[in-house]
Each structure stands twice: as structure tokens, then as C-alpha cells.
Design a protein around this motif. Structure first.
Motif: not given
Length: 78
Positions: A34-35, A40-47
Motif C-alpha cells: 500500500y505504501y 507511486a500513484f498519489e504522491n508521484l514519488d517514483l524513486s
């Protein structure tokens, strides 16, 4: 095989938490999957999501190796 598959599926639980609690009160039911999806999809923090995915891969790999080595010794004993 059943223990290994059940353990891996317990680590990958996502749908139930997303539908029922969305992480719960004060993130008490948030799992690593879930984290990862939240990053990835809500915060767009892909790294950070990809780093957490690698950590999940290592955890599942280590757990699988431990299960296989533990149960392989008992398989051939009669």
C-alpha cells in the motif's frame, strides 16, 4: 510450498486495506505494498516507490530462501 506461498501473499496484501481503511487510523494498517502504490500513484514519488519495491523484493527473496532451505531438509527424510 503452501507456507511459502501463504507468506508471500500475506506480504502482498493490498486490496482489502485499500477498500476498507485506506491505511487506517494513523497509518496502523498500512502495508509495504500500500505504501508503494501510495507513493507511486498519489504522491508521484517514483524513486521512493521503486526503492520500496526493491526492499520488498529482497524481503520476499530472503523469506523464500529461508523457507526452501528449512523445508528441503525435511522433504527427503523418511
Amino acid at each position: 510450498l503452501v507456507v511459502t506461498m501463504s507468506s508471500i501473499s500475506a506480504l502482498k496484501v493490498f486490496a482489502e486495506i485499500y477498500v476498507m481503511t485506506k491505511g487506517g487510523p494513523l497509518n496502523s494498517t498500512k502495508t509495504i505494498v500500500y505504501y508503494i502504490s501510495e507513493r507511486a500513484f498519489e504522491n508521484l514519488d517514483l524513486s521512493m516507490a521503486s526503492a520500496a519495491s526493491v526492499v520488498l523484493l529482497i524481503i520476499i527473496l530472503l523469506f523464500s530462501i529461508i523457507n526452501i532451505t528449512f523445508f528441503e531438509n525435511k522433504r527427503y527424510k523418511i
